[in-house]
Design a protein around this motif. Sequence first.
Motif, PDB file in Angstrom:
ATOM      1  N   ARG A   1      32.497  -8.989   0.066  1.00 52.63           N
ATOM      2  CA  ARG A   1      31.547  -9.823   0.829  1.00 52.63           C
ATOM      3  C   ARG A   1      31.060  -9.087   2.071  1.00 52.63           C
ATOM      4  N   ALA A   2      31.980  -8.416   2.759  1.00 51.35           N
ATOM      5  CA  ALA A   2      31.602  -7.669   3.962  1.00 51.35           C
ATOM      6  C   ALA A   2      30.616  -6.561   3.610  1.00 51.35           C
ATOM      7  N   LEU A   3      30.855  -5.869   2.506  1.00 47.18           N
ATOM      8  CA  LEU A   3      29.946  -4.810   2.082  1.00 47.18           C
ATOM      9  C   LEU A   3      28.586  -5.376   1.671  1.00 47.18           C
ATOM     10  N   THR A   4      28.588  -6.520   1.027  1.00 49.24           N
ATOM     11  CA  THR A   4      27.324  -7.163   0.646  1.00 49.24           C
ATOM     12  C   THR A   4      26.526  -7.542   1.889  1.00 49.24           C
ATOM     13  N   GLU A   5      27.198  -8.083   2.891  1.00 50.02           N
ATOM     14  CA  GLU A   5      26.515  -8.442   4.145  1.00 50.02           C
ATOM     15  C   GLU A   5      25.930  -7.202   4.820  1.00 50.02           C
ATOM     16  N   LEU A   6      26.671  -6.116   4.809  1.00 48.33           N
ATOM     17  CA  LEU A   6      26.159  -4.875   5.384  1.00 48.33           C
ATOM     18  C   LEU A   6      24.943  -4.374   4.605  1.00 48.33           C
ATOM     19  N   ALA A   7      24.997  -4.460   3.275  1.00 45.85           N
ATOM     20  CA  ALA A   7      23.882  -4.015   2.436  1.00 45.85           C
ATOM     21  C   ALA A   7      22.650  -4.895   2.672  1.00 45.85           C
ATOM     22  N   GLU A   8      22.860  -6.198   2.823  1.00 47.96           N
ATOM     23  CA  GLU A   8      21.748  -7.106   3.113  1.00 47.96           C
ATOM     24  C   GLU A   8      21.111  -6.767   4.452  1.00 47.96           C
ATOM     25  N   ALA A   9      21.947  -6.555   5.461  1.00 48.91           N
ATOM     26  CA  ALA A   9      21.448  -6.239   6.806  1.00 48.91           C
ATOM     27  C   ALA A   9      20.669  -4.926   6.822  1.00 48.91           C
TER      28      ALA A   9
ATOM     29  N   GLY B   1      18.825  -3.963   4.393  1.00 48.09           N
ATOM     30  CA  GLY B   1      17.607  -4.140   3.613  1.00 48.09           C
ATOM     31  C   GLY B   1      17.682  -3.613   2.190  1.00 48.09           C
ATOM     32  N   ALA B   2      18.871  -3.567   1.619  1.00 47.78           N
ATOM     33  CA  ALA B   2      19.019  -3.069   0.246  1.00 47.78           C
ATOM     34  C   ALA B   2      18.183  -3.907  -0.717  1.00 47.78           C
ATOM     35  N   ARG B   3      17.575  -3.241  -1.686  1.00 44.76           N
ATOM     36  CA  ARG B   3      16.792  -3.945  -2.702  1.00 44.76           C
ATOM     37  C   ARG B   3      17.674  -4.887  -3.506  1.00 44.76           C
ATOM     38  N   ASP B   4      18.888  -4.460  -3.791  1.00 47.52           N
ATOM     39  CA  ASP B   4      19.853  -5.280  -4.533  1.00 47.52           C
ATOM     40  C   ASP B   4      21.207  -5.154  -3.823  1.00 47.52           C
ATOM     41  N   PRO B   5      21.437  -5.991  -2.800  1.00 42.99           N
ATOM     42  CA  PRO B   5      22.673  -5.879  -2.013  1.00 42.99           C
ATOM     43  C   PRO B   5      23.952  -6.013  -2.841  1.00 42.99           C
ATOM     44  N   GLU B   6      23.923  -6.868  -3.854  1.00 40.42           N
ATOM     45  CA  GLU B   6      25.118  -7.056  -4.692  1.00 40.42           C
ATOM     46  C   GLU B   6      25.454  -5.768  -5.444  1.00 40.42           C
ATOM     47  N   GLN B   7      24.432  -5.142  -5.990  1.00 42.76           N
ATOM     48  CA  GLN B   7      24.659  -3.904  -6.736  1.00 42.76           C
ATOM     49  C   GLN B   7      25.146  -2.790  -5.804  1.00 42.76           C
ATOM     50  N   LEU B   8      24.528  -2.674  -4.643  1.00 43.96           N
ATOM     51  CA  LEU B   8      24.966  -1.641  -3.699  1.00 43.96           C
ATOM     52  C   LEU B   8      26.405  -1.894  -3.269  1.00 43.96           C
ATOM     53  N   SER B   9      26.756  -3.152  -3.002  1.00 43.06           N
ATOM     54  CA  SER B   9      28.141  -3.436  -2.587  1.00 43.06           C
ATOM     55  C   SER B   9      29.124  -3.144  -3.718  1.00 43.06           C
ATOM     56  N   ASP B  10      28.709  -3.392  -4.967  1.00 45.58           N
ATOM     57  CA  ASP B  10      29.580  -3.043  -6.098  1.00 45.58           C
ATOM     58  C   ASP B  10      29.858  -1.542  -6.123  1.00 45.58           C
TER      59      ASP B  10
ATOM     60  N   ALA C   1      19.007   5.887  -2.384  1.00 43.49           N
ATOM     61  CA  ALA C   1      18.373   5.302  -3.560  1.00 43.49           C
ATOM     62  C   ALA C   1      18.196   3.788  -3.462  1.00 43.49           C
ATOM     63  N   SER C   2      18.931   3.141  -2.572  1.00 47.81           N
ATOM     64  CA  SER C   2      18.952   1.673  -2.526  1.00 47.81           C
ATOM     65  C   SER C   2      18.290   1.049  -1.310  1.00 47.81           C
ATOM     66  N   LEU C   3      18.137   1.819  -0.242  1.00 46.84           N
ATOM     67  CA  LEU C   3      17.619   1.264   1.001  1.00 46.84           C
ATOM     68  C   LEU C   3      16.195   1.749   1.249  1.00 46.84           C
ATOM     69  N   PRO C   4      15.414   0.937   1.961  1.00 45.60           N
ATOM     70  CA  PRO C   4      14.077   1.405   2.318  1.00 45.60           C
ATOM     71  C   PRO C   4      14.169   2.609   3.253  1.00 45.60           C
TER      72      PRO C   4
END
Length: 190
Positions: free
Chosen positions: A132-140, A142-151, A186-189
């Motif tokens: 969850r912490a990694l997903t929140e960081l990925a969302e913050a 601007g990851a295109r797919d925060p769930e995938q990046l956190s995985d 590859a995942s972030l703007p």
Amino acid sequence: MPIDTATAQRQVLDAADSLFYERGVQAVGMDAIRAASGVSLKRLYQLFPSKDALIEAYLDQRDRLWKQMLQEHLDAATDPRERILAVFDFLYSWFTQRDFRGCAFINSFGELGAVSPRVAELAQEHKAGFRRALTELAEAAGARDPEQLSDHLILLSEGAITTSAISGSPEPAKRAREAAELLMDASLPS
């Protein structure tokens, strides 16, 4: 003069933390905890009615400590991308600690996960909290797919933890950080 409950509980948990983490939860008996803590066996069982209760308290304490150490590294970074990389800087710092023996949750799960549903649950909760912490960081960030990046990030992190514990080297954190940078490219703007 008898020690108060909070002090006795802290002494027992500190002794359990040190012994369980160093030797494993199955290898350490309550008598070893008593000897290391300086708390009588009777008082120890008043505080923790069973070894299972003590193991659960140990894992709860480890979870709080781990989250606190991670948060300190995250708070030191302000840029969203740098906050993700701070996770790997935290891992490197943790791996260089003299007493590093890998993840207490993975270790405990390996020993007791098949026979203790509560240990399995605590390990799963800890890992889910990290994800969850990694997903929140990925969302913050601007990851295109925060769930995938956190995985992907959690696989890098967990692999680094295990590899470092086995190899005795903190270097897997650096390699995982390098891989995380590639994933973020590859995942972030831009």
